[in-house]
Design an enzyme around this catalytic site. Structure first.
Site, PDB file in Angstrom:
ATOM      1  N   SER A 259     -22.536 -26.912 -24.068  1.00  0.00           N
ATOM      2  CA  SER A 259     -23.501 -27.880 -24.605  1.00  0.00           C
ATOM      3  C   SER A 259     -23.694 -29.071 -23.666  1.00  0.00           C
ATOM      4  O   SER A 259     -24.795 -29.598 -23.534  1.00  0.00           O
ATOM      5  CB  SER A 259     -23.051 -28.381 -25.978  1.00  0.00           C
TER       6      SER A 259
ATOM      7  N   HIS B 266     -23.349 -35.005 -31.385  1.00  0.00           N
ATOM      8  CA  HIS B 266     -23.854 -33.987 -30.466  1.00  0.00           C
ATOM      9  C   HIS B 266     -25.134 -34.446 -29.799  1.00  0.00           C
ATOM     10  O   HIS B 266     -25.287 -34.375 -28.572  1.00  0.00           O
ATOM     11  CB  HIS B 266     -24.086 -32.685 -31.231  1.00  0.00           C
TER      12      HIS B 266
ATOM     13  N   ASP C 138     -31.177 -31.145 -30.183  1.00  0.00           N
ATOM     14  CA  ASP C 138     -29.738 -30.890 -30.312  1.00  0.00           C
ATOM     15  C   ASP C 138     -28.984 -31.844 -31.228  1.00  0.00           C
ATOM     16  O   ASP C 138     -27.777 -31.977 -31.117  1.00  0.00           O
ATOM     17  CB  ASP C 138     -29.100 -30.961 -28.919  1.00  0.00           C
TER      18      ASP C 138
END
Length: 532
Positions: A377, A177, A151
């Site tokens: 996420s 992220h 990710d």
């Protein structure tokens, strides 16, 4: 923690005001009150006190910032304080012996109770909600269990991953992220810095997510021994080659967790499928709210308008809810635009608002940032870390049984009125890490009892193997297209309100096999070791 603290009475104490903050000094492993309230001094002088600190843990919104965690020689202090110092303390609750079975690292934020929080001063109530301290009592992870992160970039020299991480493929994506996802799943705990990840003693292998047709980068992790892979990303478009890759990974013993994605339900209407989340043998996740127990605990007024709305209400599948005719005495309805993408492939939900974002560190050098939105996420690594804990405790746990345990221990939210329009599209309910890890312990402990309860499953294939004394099904339904294959070494007990009546598409198979042999033993941490 001293032996006296372990044997002490533990309780939560609620002050009459947020400004109440008694002062103490430490003397011979005890606290001595040094404040100027004569009634409080008189009471405290009659007791041996070991801990007296503010905590967010178990604090309802009305008691936030005025709840204390106390350890004292005996429970009589609680009554003494609420009876004789009622101008400062109004109520409290004793903590049972079973509830004492917790572990908190020294970077457990403002919800910490035992010891001092040396990490980020942030509210980690979502980890409390998931029962992380209860899970950590059994295991905090293992370096032998590797979590795959696909990710975004991380820095292997960063204090949260140093000595336990490896980069397989450099990511094209910003480090923010990858930092946040990795921190949530397996950021190092008990190091007095930032926060503890869910599986904080697990290792990390990082990669990117190129080639959606073959998932070769994910297969590479699986073949390197990774037990669970986090995919906080997704793309539309199905490829059979992708499904074949996922199947191969499961055969390798690797579980894949992926997000259903962030498009609002008002746009997707339950008909938009992202991959890999929507593939078979992938645990597909979305978001749910966790913080406020009842909708009238958190009613807000929309800025510049005379519209009331409720926000972040526990069990609601959307972040915000409005009121018909602006009448806050009526049950609200969820704003569809505040619900993330739901569909029939979603398996389980996790909290999404108020999550710690370590990704702000490389971008803005901010170690206290939390998300006030509800992107999925940040939810996926909560489930990924949970799976890491499950494998850490029982390395022999079949990968094909992980999803069953997560669903069986999740919190049912079907009866919440505002959720009913979305039934069948949000999976089994809300993740509970503490119960999932405890069930693994019980399944692999010969003298324990496993209880499967309070769920109504009308689909999915459930597989479970138990080496315990007995498995009890209680207030539990498997109907319609649900299948259950439960193989136990000793007993299976069908208790009250259990309904095993699937249709022709489902199947129930309950079997006893006294010859079942465990392939490995539980890898328990020492519960007697608790941080000071």
């Amino acid at each position: 923690m001293s032996s006296a603290q372990k044997e002490a009475a533990w309780f939560y104490l609620r002050a009459t005001d947020t400004l109440v903050l008694p002062e103490f000094k430490s003397e011979n492993e005890q606290l001595v009150y040094i404040g100027d309230d004569p009634k409080l001094k008189q009471v405290l002088d009659r007791h041996k006190v070991y801990t007296f600190k503010k905590t967010y843990r178990k604090a309802k919104p009305t008691y936030l910032k005025r709840t204390f965690f106390v350890q004292a020689e005996d429970a009589s202090l609680l009554d003494d304080l609420t009876s004789n110092v009622s101008h400062l303390f109004e109520s409290g609750d004793l903590i049972s012996e079973e509830e004492k079975k917790i572990y908190e690292p020294n970077d457990y934020g403002l919800t910490s109770t035992i010891g001092e929080n040396l990490g980020a001063q942030v509210n980690l109530d979502y980890l409390d909600f998931l029962g992380l301290p209860e899970a950590w009592y059994y295991t905090t992870g293992s370096r032998d269990i590797i979590i795959g992160i696909s990710d975004g970039g991380i820095d292997t020299t960063d204090v949260e991953w140093k000595g336990k991480s490896k980069i397989f493929r450099e990511s094209r994506f910003a480090k923010g992220h990858g930092y946040s996802v990795s921190e949530t799943a397996a950021g190092q705990g008990d190091n007095g810095y930032a926060i503890a990840g869910v599986c904080f003693d697990c290792s990390i292998y990082a990669t990117t997510y190129d080639n959606p047709r073959t998932y070769e980068q994910l297969l590479e992790l699986s073949e390197a021994g990774v037990k669970v892979i986090n995919c906080s990303w997704g793309r539309t478009g199905f490829y059979q080659s992708s499904q074949d890759a996922i199947n191969k990974m499961l055969d390798n013993g690797t579980v894949v967790v992926a997000i259903g994605h962030n498009m609002s339900f008002s746009q997707s209407k339950g008909n938009l499928f992202y991959y890999p989340a929507s593939l078979d043998n992938v645990i597909a996740i979305s978001s749910v709210m966790h913080r406020y127990e009842k909708y009238n605990d958190h009613i807000l007024l929309e800025a510049g308008k005379n519209n009331f709305y409720a926000e972040n209400i526990r069990g609601y599948v959307g972040r915000t809810a409005g009121f018909k005719d602006n009448d806050t005495t009526q049950t609200p309805y969820i704003y569809p635009q505040s619900i993330r993408n739901f569909n029939s492939k979603i398996d389980i939900l996790g909290p999404a608002v108020g999550l710690y974002r370590y990704g702000e560190k490389p971008e803005n050098n901010n170690l206290t940032d939390v998300s006030e939105d509800s992107p999925t996420s940040g939810v996926a690594p909560l489930i990924t870390g949970t799976v890491g804990l499950m494998f850490s405790l029982a390395p022999c746990l079949p990968a094909t049984e992980v999803e069953s345990i997560l669903k069986m221990t999740s919190t049912n939210i079907d009866d919440i009125e505002v959720n009913k329009p979305y039934a069948g599209m949000y999976g089994s309910g809300m993740l509970h890490t503490g119960r999932a890890v405890k069930m693994v312990y019980q399944l692999y402990s010969e003298k324990e009892t496993v209880t499967i309860e309070n769920q109504r499953f009308s689909r999915w294939d459930f597989k479970l193997t138990s080496y315990s004394e007995k498995v009890v099904l209680k207030n539990q339904t498997f109907s319609d297209a649900a299948t259950l294959s439960l193989n136990a070494r000793k007993q299976i007990v069908l208790s009250a309100n259990t309904n095993l009546k699937p249709n022709s598409s489902g199947n129930i198979k309950l079997s006893i096999d006294p010859t079942l042999q465990k392939e490995c033993e539980l890898r328990l941490r020492d519960p007697s070791i608790v941080n000071d």
